[in-house]
Structure formats: C-alpha cells, structure tokens
Design an enzyme around this catalytic site. Structure first.
Site, PDB file in Angstrom:
ATOM      1  N   THR A 148       0.858  -1.191   0.000  1.00  0.00           N
ATOM      2  CA  THR A 148       0.000   0.000   0.000  1.00  0.00           C
ATOM      3  C   THR A 148       0.893   1.240   0.000  1.00  0.00           C
ATOM      4  OG1 THR A 148      -1.671  -1.161   1.294  1.00  0.00           O
ATOM      5  CG2 THR A 148      -1.849   1.236   1.174  1.00  0.00           C
TER       6      THR A 148
ATOM      7  N   LYS B 263      -7.209   1.970  -2.897  1.00  0.00           N
ATOM      8  CA  LYS B 263      -6.811   1.357  -1.618  1.00  0.00           C
ATOM      9  C   LYS B 263      -6.815   2.392  -0.486  1.00  0.00           C
ATOM     10  CE  LYS B 263      -4.960  -1.356   1.422  1.00  0.00           C
ATOM     11  NZ  LYS B 263      -5.850  -2.226   2.190  1.00  0.00           N
TER      12      LYS B 263
HETATM   13  N1  LIG Z   1      -1.441  -6.383   7.617  1.00  0.00           N
HETATM   14  C1  LIG Z   1      -2.561  -6.088   6.925  1.00  0.00           C
HETATM   15  O1  LIG Z   1      -3.690  -6.364   7.363  1.00  0.00           O
HETATM   16  C2  LIG Z   1      -2.476  -5.435   5.589  1.00  0.00           C
HETATM   17  C3  LIG Z   1      -1.371  -4.740   5.174  1.00  0.00           C
HETATM   18  N2  LIG Z   1      -1.373  -4.135   3.947  1.00  0.00           N
HETATM   19  C4  LIG Z   1      -0.212  -3.389   3.462  1.00  0.00           C
HETATM   20  O2  LIG Z   1       0.711  -4.378   3.035  1.00  0.00           O
HETATM   21  C5  LIG Z   1       2.054  -3.931   3.290  1.00  0.00           C
HETATM   22  C6  LIG Z   1       2.756  -4.947   4.182  1.00  0.00           C
HETATM   23  O3  LIG Z   1       2.005  -5.067   5.359  1.00  0.00           O
HETATM   24  P1  LIG Z   1       2.351  -6.149   6.479  1.00  0.00           P
HETATM   25  O4  LIG Z   1       2.769  -7.408   5.861  1.00  0.00           O
HETATM   26  O5  LIG Z   1       1.224  -6.118   7.414  1.00  0.00           O
HETATM   27  O6  LIG Z   1       3.591  -5.428   7.149  1.00  0.00           O
HETATM   28  P2  LIG Z   1       4.817  -6.001   7.978  1.00  0.00           P
HETATM   29  O7  LIG Z   1       5.277  -4.845   8.783  1.00  0.00           O
HETATM   30  O8  LIG Z   1       4.456  -7.264   8.649  1.00  0.00           O
HETATM   31  O9  LIG Z   1       5.885  -6.353   6.836  1.00  0.00           O
HETATM   32  C7  LIG Z   1       6.560  -5.342   6.174  1.00  0.00           C
HETATM   33  C8  LIG Z   1       7.555  -5.930   5.209  1.00  0.00           C
HETATM   34  O10 LIG Z   1       8.318  -4.853   4.623  1.00  0.00           O
HETATM   35  C9  LIG Z   1       9.705  -5.114   4.846  1.00  0.00           C
HETATM   36  N3  LIG Z   1      10.448  -3.880   4.976  1.00  0.00           N
HETATM   37  C10 LIG Z   1      10.178  -2.827   5.768  1.00  0.00           C
HETATM   38  N4  LIG Z   1      11.082  -1.834   5.579  1.00  0.00           N
HETATM   39  C11 LIG Z   1      11.969  -2.285   4.659  1.00  0.00           C
HETATM   40  C12 LIG Z   1      13.098  -1.729   4.032  1.00  0.00           C
HETATM   41  N5  LIG Z   1      13.545  -0.489   4.317  1.00  0.00           N
HETATM   42  N6  LIG Z   1      13.754  -2.470   3.123  1.00  0.00           N
HETATM   43  C13 LIG Z   1      13.314  -3.725   2.812  1.00  0.00           C
HETATM   44  N7  LIG Z   1      12.242  -4.305   3.360  1.00  0.00           N
HETATM   45  C14 LIG Z   1      11.565  -3.586   4.267  1.00  0.00           C
HETATM   46  C15 LIG Z   1       9.748  -5.946   6.101  1.00  0.00           C
HETATM   47  O11 LIG Z   1      10.991  -6.606   6.194  1.00  0.00           O
HETATM   48  P3  LIG Z   1      11.548  -7.121   7.625  1.00  0.00           P
HETATM   49  O12 LIG Z   1      10.888  -8.432   7.849  1.00  0.00           O
HETATM   50  O13 LIG Z   1      12.998  -7.179   7.437  1.00  0.00           O
HETATM   51  O14 LIG Z   1      11.131  -6.073   8.643  1.00  0.00           O
HETATM   52  C16 LIG Z   1       8.565  -6.870   5.847  1.00  0.00           C
HETATM   53  O15 LIG Z   1       8.899  -7.879   4.937  1.00  0.00           O
HETATM   54  C17 LIG Z   1       1.926  -2.536   3.890  1.00  0.00           C
HETATM   55  O16 LIG Z   1       2.013  -1.604   2.850  1.00  0.00           O
HETATM   56  C18 LIG Z   1       0.513  -2.548   4.470  1.00  0.00           C
HETATM   57  O17 LIG Z   1      -0.036  -1.249   4.562  1.00  0.00           O
HETATM   58  C19 LIG Z   1      -2.423  -4.264   3.076  1.00  0.00           C
HETATM   59  C20 LIG Z   1      -3.523  -4.965   3.431  1.00  0.00           C
HETATM   60  C21 LIG Z   1      -3.666  -5.565   4.736  1.00  0.00           C
HETATM   61  O1  LIG Z   2      -4.622  -2.423   4.616  1.00  0.00           O
HETATM   62  C1  LIG Z   2      -5.180  -3.178   5.425  1.00  0.00           C
HETATM   63  C2  LIG Z   2      -6.567  -3.556   5.244  1.00  0.00           C
HETATM   64  C3  LIG Z   2      -7.076  -4.487   6.267  1.00  0.00           C
HETATM   65  C4  LIG Z   2      -8.415  -5.018   5.852  1.00  0.00           C
HETATM   66  O2  LIG Z   2      -8.851  -4.766   4.719  1.00  0.00           O
HETATM   67  O3  LIG Z   2      -9.024  -5.721   6.679  1.00  0.00           O
END
Ligand SMILES: NC(=O)C1=CN([C@@H]2O[C@H](COP(=O)(O)OP(=O)(O)OC[C@H]3O[C@@H](n4cnc5c(N)ncnc54)[C@H](OP(=O)(O)O)[C@@H]3O)[C@@H](O)[C@H]2O)C=CC1
Ligand SMILES: O=CCCC(=O)O
Length: 341
Positions: free
Chosen positions: A143, A218
């Site tokens: 996102t 989104k």
């Molecule tokens: N969780 C949710 O319900 C939802 C999340 N999203 C979106 O999806 C995306 C991921 O979310 P989510 O999985 O929850 O987040 P997490 O915080 O669990 O994961 C983030 C990921 O990004 C990586 N990362 C962060 N900073 C860096 C960097 N500087 N360089 C390389 N890798 C990096 C992390 O690596 P490392 O493991 O090394 O920290 C990890 O793999 C976000 O944009 C979020 O807004 C969308 C829908 C739903």
């Molecule tokens: O970006 C996160 C969305 C979470 C959801 O749709 O439930």
C-alpha cells in the site's frame, strides 16, 4: 493465455491448486478481461513460469505460502532473512537480493511496508529493477501513494519490463485463506498474465486503469476503515461509561445496518484490551497520512479522517505502532483520562 505469456520458464510448473477453500482443485482462469472476478469462469489453464516474492511480513508470508502450496515455483527474499525460513521449508528457493529474485523469475511480487521501502526494494541498489528485463513483470502489492507507485512503475518500465500495482484489501486471515481483493492498475497485459496468481491469493480482482488508480482506491478504502475504527472505539468507551455492556453493543451492531466483519472480529478482543496484530497500527496511520495528501491534491476536506489520524498518531506515541490498529482505542482512553484530570 497465461502459460503462453510465461515463455522463458525454465521448467514446466504443475497445474495450480487453489488452497484453503475446501478441497484443492485445479485453477480456473477467466480468459476474458473483466473488472472483477469472484470464482473465475473459463477453461482450465496450466500456469507456467517462475514467481518471485519480496517482503515476507504479516501479508507477504501467507501470500507467498499460498503460491507455493498451489504448485508455483517461488523464489523469495526478505530484508530479515530468517523470515524466509518457513517458506523455504515449504519448497521456496532463496535469492540474496531483490535483483537476484527478479532476474531469476518471470514475475516478481513485492509486499513492503510503505512508500520508502517499496521504492528502495524496487529501485535502490541491488533492487528488483537491476534484475528486470523485457518480458518480465513486476507487481507491487504494497500500500503506497500514487506518486510512489508511478515512480516505481517508471523505473521498472525503463528496463523493458512491465509493471502492475495491485494493493490488496483484506488482512492477515484473508491472506492466509487466499481471499484477498486485488485493486490493480497499470499494464493490462501483465494483469491478464498474472490473473491466475492473483486468483490463488485472492477472491476477486479489479483492474482500474492507469497506475495510481489502484493506490488511490486502496487509500480511500483504508481511510474509511480507519475512521470507522475510531468511531467504533468511541462507541465502545461511551457505552461502558454510561453503564452498558460493550459486548452487548458489539452484538447489537452486528445485527443492524452498520454491521461489519471488522466490528464483530475485533470488538470482543478490544473489550478485553487485547490487540493481536493483523494490521499494524503504524500502517493504518501511514494510510491515513497518504489519504490526507490524496484529498489535499484535489482540495477535498476530509475532516473526520484528519481527526482520526491525530488519534492514530497519539497511539503511536504511546508505543502501540506494532499492535493491531484496533489499539487506537487506547489513545482514546488516554484522552478521556486526561480530560477528566
Ligand atoms: N497487515 C494487513 O492487514 C495489511 C497490510 N497491507 C499493506 O501491506 C504492506 C505490508 O504489510 P504487512 O505485511 O502487514 O507489514 P509487515 O510490517 O508485517 O511487513 C513489512 C515488510 O516490509 C519489509 N520492509 C520494511 N522496511 C523495509 C526496508 N527499508 N527495506 C526492505 N524491506 C523492508 C519488512 O521486512 P523485515 O521483515 O525485514 O522487517 C517486511 O517484509 C503494507 O504496505 C501494508 O499497509 C495491506 C492490506 C492488509
Ligand atoms: O490495509 C489493510 C486492510 C485491512 C483489511 O482490509 O481488513
């Protein structure tokens, strides 16, 4: 179509199986370009090609896992290498950089925290773009804001590869269950090419046109969600203050016109002040910040979102950034306490 689009695959991958929705079945793919698809129609298509996955956080890990379980040949990378281990146990391959993944795969997905990390992983040193070439595809499911997505897209397409933005609606559980909603925009032929993969990870997909439209959709969805959560928190606290049982409020809401899975799912744990992380609060605040900028770009006031954003910022300063976003109720509790002193 998909199989033909993945010429260059080094081995024939088996037919995909849809995970986690009852018995495994052959992947069905709609040959038509539709704006959405829930339960695809059409013929049985064997999908071939190597799939890369960058970013194995809360969302990326189950998404990649579903691809592997569906029979895809998946190569992973994550900044913190140990998070690759569960995927390697399932049969994934590993590359030590985003460039390595992109150069060894036909299509690479990226699921990263925020605009900065998405841009860094795509365009930075050893970033995915360094491994891309004509015929390859890059699909960013993080996102981010439209400007970041366009920047990444321009960088990717300058290599001759094609680019699709595809942020997802749906959280940890839908990611695990392969029930996400993809909001895609960008290269339409790449959209069609990766449709079988999107259908493994999701229950529906929308193609929204130019790069930036997926990101905007989104952010609009998430700004509504973030405000709803604040309003729900205010209701839970007020109900308790006037002597009602907040659990009863959750039940009443669940039966009426404002019923939402989010309230029924998160309400009972919020009443117990428990916030197991599905969607980290820091990401929700990031999305509100980006939505405010989006609204400002077209001079639209969104005062409710602006107020909600302040509460998420307060929650972050209370150390709740990595808790679930429902922990925003704690910032409200602190505000109530302060107002009574
Ligand atoms: N969780 C949710 O319900 C939802 C999340 N999203 C979106 O999806 C995306 C991921 O979310 P989510 O999985 O929850 O987040 P997490 O915080 O669990 O994961 C983030 C990921 O990004 C990586 N990362 C962060 N900073 C860096 C960097 N500087 N360089 C390389 N890798 C990096 C992390 O690596 P490392 O493991 O090394 O920290 C990890 O793999 C976000 O944009 C979020 O807004 C969308 C829908 C739903
Ligand atoms: O970006 C996160 C969305 C979470 C959801 O749709 O439930």
């Amino acid at each position: 179509m998909a199989a033909a689009a993945f010429l260059g695959a080094s081995r024939a991958a088996p037919a995909l199986l849809l995970p986690s929705r009852g018995l495994p079945r052959r992947l069905l793919v709609s040959a038509a370009s539709s704006s959405s698809s829930s339960g695809a129609a059409g013929g049985v298509v064997e999908f071939q090609g190597k799939v890369g996955f960058l970013g194995l956080g809360i969302m990326g890990a189950p998404m990649a896992s579903n691809l592997i379980k569906a029979g895809c040949d998946v190569t992973v990378w994550n900044r913190t290498k140990s998070k690759c281990d569960p995927l390697l146990s399932l049969g994934a391959k590993y590359e030590p950089s985003p460039a390595g993944v992109a150069s060894s795969c036909d299509v690479t997905f990226a699921m990263l925290a925020d605009p900065q990390s998405a841009a860094e992983v795509a365009c930075g040193a050893n970033g995915a773009a360094e491994g891309l070439a004509p015929g390859k595809g890059y699909v960013d499911v993080s996102t981010v804001d439209g400007a970041t997505s366009k920047l990444i897209g321009e960088h990717i397409t300058s290599t001759g590869a094609s680019f699709l933005e595809a942020p997802v609606s749906g959280s940890k559980k839908p990611a695990e269950d392969g029930l996400l909603i993809f909001l895609t925009a960008g290269d339409e032929s790449l959209y069609k090419r990766v449709a079988p993969l999107l259908d493994v990870m999701g229950k529906s997909r929308f193609y929204l046109g130019d790069v930036g439209n997926g990101a905007a959709m989104k952010l609009v969805v998430n700004m509504v969600m973030g405000s709803m959560m604040v309003s729900f928190s205010e209701g839970l606290l007020l109900s308790e203050k006037v002597g009602l049982d907040p659990n009863t409020l959750v039940e009443v809401i669940s039966q009426g016109a404002i019923s939402a899975p989010m309230f029924s799912l998160k309400g009972p744990s919020m009443v117990k002040a428990a916030y197991p992380t599905a969607f980290p609060l820091k990401h929700q605040q990031k999305d509100l910040r980006l939505a405010l900028a989006l609204a400002e770009s077209v001079s639209q006031p969104i005062p409710t979102v602006a107020a909600a954003n302040e509460l998420y910022k307060a929650a972050k300063s209370l150390g709740l950034a990595d808790h679930d976003f429902s922990a925003v109720i704690e910032a409200l509790k602190a505000k109530v306490e302060n107002s009574q002193q």
